[in-house]
Design an enzyme around this catalytic site. Structure first.
Site, PDB file in Angstrom:
ATOM      1  N   ASN A   1     118.647  79.197 -43.712  1.00  0.00           N
ATOM      2  CA  ASN A   1     120.264  78.574 -43.641  1.00  0.00           C
ATOM      3  C   ASN A   1     120.648  78.261 -42.548  1.00  0.00           C
ATOM      4  O   ASN A   1     120.546  79.050 -41.342  1.00  0.00           O
ATOM      5  CB  ASN A   1     120.926  79.689 -44.059  1.00  0.00           C
ATOM      6  CG  ASN A   1     122.466  79.224 -44.612  1.00  0.00           C
ATOM      7  OD1 ASN A   1     123.288  78.886 -43.494  1.00  0.00           O
ATOM      8  ND2 ASN A   1     122.656  79.241 -45.682  1.00  0.00           N
TER       9      ASN A   1
ATOM     10  N   SER B   1     121.594  75.942 -48.735  1.00  0.00           N
ATOM     11  CA  SER B   1     123.029  75.413 -48.733  1.00  0.00           C
ATOM     12  C   SER B   1     123.700  76.618 -49.430  1.00  0.00           C
ATOM     13  O   SER B   1     123.392  76.700 -50.705  1.00  0.00           O
ATOM     14  CB  SER B   1     123.444  73.968 -49.295  1.00  0.00           C
ATOM     15  OG  SER B   1     124.646  73.657 -48.692  1.00  0.00           O
ATOM     16  N   GLU B   2     124.704  77.311 -49.181  1.00  0.00           N
ATOM     17  CA  GLU B   2     124.919  78.574 -49.847  1.00  0.00           C
ATOM     18  C   GLU B   2     125.618  78.374 -51.036  1.00  0.00           C
ATOM     19  O   GLU B   2     126.218  79.279 -51.804  1.00  0.00           O
ATOM     20  CB  GLU B   2     125.532  79.660 -48.829  1.00  0.00           C
ATOM     21  CG  GLU B   2     126.775  79.295 -48.139  1.00  0.00           C
ATOM     22  CD  GLU B   2     126.504  78.686 -46.791  1.00  0.00           C
ATOM     23  OE1 GLU B   2     125.526  78.143 -46.410  1.00  0.00           O
ATOM     24  OE2 GLU B   2     127.730  79.040 -45.647  1.00  0.00           O
ATOM     25  N   ASN B   3     126.194  76.981 -50.977  1.00  0.00           N
ATOM     26  CA  ASN B   3     126.974  76.734 -52.325  1.00  0.00           C
ATOM     27  C   ASN B   3     126.051  76.428 -53.411  1.00  0.00           C
ATOM     28  O   ASN B   3     126.643  76.085 -54.562  1.00  0.00           O
ATOM     29  CB  ASN B   3     127.908  75.592 -52.064  1.00  0.00           C
ATOM     30  CG  ASN B   3     127.149  74.199 -51.492  1.00  0.00           C
ATOM     31  OD1 ASN B   3     126.364  74.392 -50.555  1.00  0.00           O
ATOM     32  ND2 ASN B   3     127.410  73.053 -51.920  1.00  0.00           N
TER      33      ASN B   3
ATOM     34  N   SER C   1     122.849  82.342 -55.413  1.00  0.00           N
ATOM     35  CA  SER C   1     122.711  81.947 -54.064  1.00  0.00           C
ATOM     36  C   SER C   1     122.853  83.243 -52.945  1.00  0.00           C
ATOM     37  O   SER C   1     122.015  83.411 -52.144  1.00  0.00           O
ATOM     38  CB  SER C   1     123.767  80.896 -53.561  1.00  0.00           C
ATOM     39  OG  SER C   1     123.486  80.390 -52.181  1.00  0.00           O
TER      40      SER C   1
END
Lengths: 207, 237
Positions: free
Chosen positions: A22, A45-47, A87
């Site tokens: 990340n 991508s943490e979304n 996520s």
């Protein structure tokens, strides 16, 4: 001394083949431009995305496809999408090998502050606290000193923490430092930087 | 039971009350239930508490409910990009509870799964941990103790959610990163109202490709979405 791109290129050497990583916003984002030949990494991508691709070409922006910085991006053949709970499940669950993040301050015990300055506008921690608590390895990429010339590499953080004893390695414009027993250890000096200059710019204990 | 309604206002009829707690999907302006938020604004419901990762921008998303002062409290992880939010927060008109993003997502998911509390390492040693129960578990690499904090599940009165496609029974398919907080928000609601771009005939979605089954979905509307882009970034061809 390294510039932003040289810092990103040095940080890219931290990547290992097969890793899921990340990258934070700012200089860490540039790391994706320097992924070494033969090293395959998957960007999270943490979304809610694994396999983040580059920015789209003009006219192909998709409002349903953004990164954690809310920028339009593209997908890759190996891309997978999922919801925010899953996520952060993979982040908290230790499935992400490494996070490369920016910082306001790092302390010699690995404490990290990068989300708020008291008295200034507070925007929120977003996913930073979850990332530093959950990923396998945390690498900070930042300028060694602030705009007043004061060290950002401290004995103790003065700002509210993002995580306690979470940082493994610092890559700054002056070189590379590791968090070890008793303080920080110089791993590497940037081109043209002497050990004296590194010591002078570092408030933390160097062992 | 009929789940498909004609408009956002119809779909929310009888569900709104002052002081209620609403979970909203969306990340930034991506995957926002923009039609339902507009209908809540039009209904004038007040003293709302929202669990939502962000607060929209001044004129889009939850931002439109801030302009009309319908929001009492936000539970969010990141509220930049919204000047009116900052003004109300700094003047004390608006309460704000910051949650780490993953903690917020898991609180919504847990609430929907009947889990009133869970332990997480996120935020240990920071202001987020202040006043929360701490507990050690032997989860270290060599079985050593690590410290966790107790976070609570969120049980929302209502969830407002945006999906790409639904069938008439409420089975949902999301699109790309517009999925984000929508499934956990949907799960957290006692009642969940969903807006979609297209309602497709029941049976036309592959049952193996449904992201959220209709059991979580009570009312559905189809509508036209603006789908605004927050940061348009491109590369040269």
């Amino acid at each position: 001394m390294w510039d932003r791109n040289q810092m990103a290129a040095r940080a890219a050497l931290e990547l290992q083949d097969g890793w899921y990583v990340n990258l934070g916003i700012g200089i860490p984002t540039l790391v994706s431009n320097y992924i070494p030949e033969g090293v395959e990494v998957t960007l999270q991508s943490e979304n809610g995305m694994l396999g983040m691709g580059p920015f789209p070409i003009e006219g192909e922006e998709d409002p349903d496809l953004i990164n954690a910085g809310k920028q339009t991006i593209t997908e890759l053949p190996q891309t997978a999408y999922f919801d925010s709970a899953q996520s952060f499940g993979m982040i908290r669950g230790g499935k992400i090998a490494m996070a490369i993040l920016g910082a306001m301050e790092v302390a010699e015990n690995g404490d990290l502050a990068n989300w708020m300055i008291p008295g200034k506008l507070v925007k929120g921690m977003g996913g930073a606290m979850d990332l530093v608590a959950g990923v396998g390895r945390v690498v900070v990429v930042m300028d060694h000193t602030n705009k007043h010339g004061e060290s950002k590499v401290l004995k103790e953080c003065t700002l509210p923490l993002t995580g306690k004893a979470v940082v493994d390695r610092i890559i700054s414009n002056l070189g590379v430092l590791d968090v070890v027993e008793g303080g920080l250890k110089i791993v590497e000096l940037a081109d043209g930087v002497t050990e004296e200059e590194m010591r002078a710019a570092t408030q933390a204990t160097l062992v | 039971m009929k789940k498909v309604y004609g408009s956002a206002a119809e779909a929310l009829d009888g569900l709104l009350f002052d002081g209620m707690f609403i979970a909203s999907g969306g990340f930034g302006l991506c995957g926002l239930p923009e039609l339902l938020l507009q209908a809540i604004k039009d209904a004038g419901t007040k003293d709302l508490t929202f669990a939502s990762n962000n607060a929209g921008v001044d004129d889009f998303g939850i931002g439109i409910l801030l302009q009309t002062k319908q929001v009492k409290k936000m539970i969010s992880s990141y509220v930049g990009e919204n000047a009116e939010f900052m003004r109300q927060y700094l003047s004390g008109e608006l309460e704000l509870e910051f949650n780490p993003q993953g903690t917020l997502a898991e609180r919504l998911r847990s609430g929907g799964c009947g889990i009133p509390g869970f332990f997480t390492k996120t935020g240990v040693g920071t202001v987020i941990a202040d006043g929360k129960e701490h507990k050690d578990f032997p989860t270290g690499p060599n079985g050593e103790d690590e410290t966790y904090i107790l976070e609570t599940g969120l049980f929302a009165d209502l969830a407002v959610v945006k999906a790409w496609k639904a069938d008439a029974t409420g089975n949902l398919v999301f699109r790309k990163t517009a999925r984000n907080f929508n499934p956990p928000a949907a799960m957290s609601g006692k009642i969940c109202v969903v807006e979609v771009e297209e309602i497709v005939p029941t049976g036309s979605l592959d049952p193996d490709h449904i992201h959220l089954p209709g059991i979580y979905v009570h009312r559905i509307i189809q509508g036209d979405h603006e789908k605004r882009i927050e940061q348009r970034t491109v590369r040269s061809a």
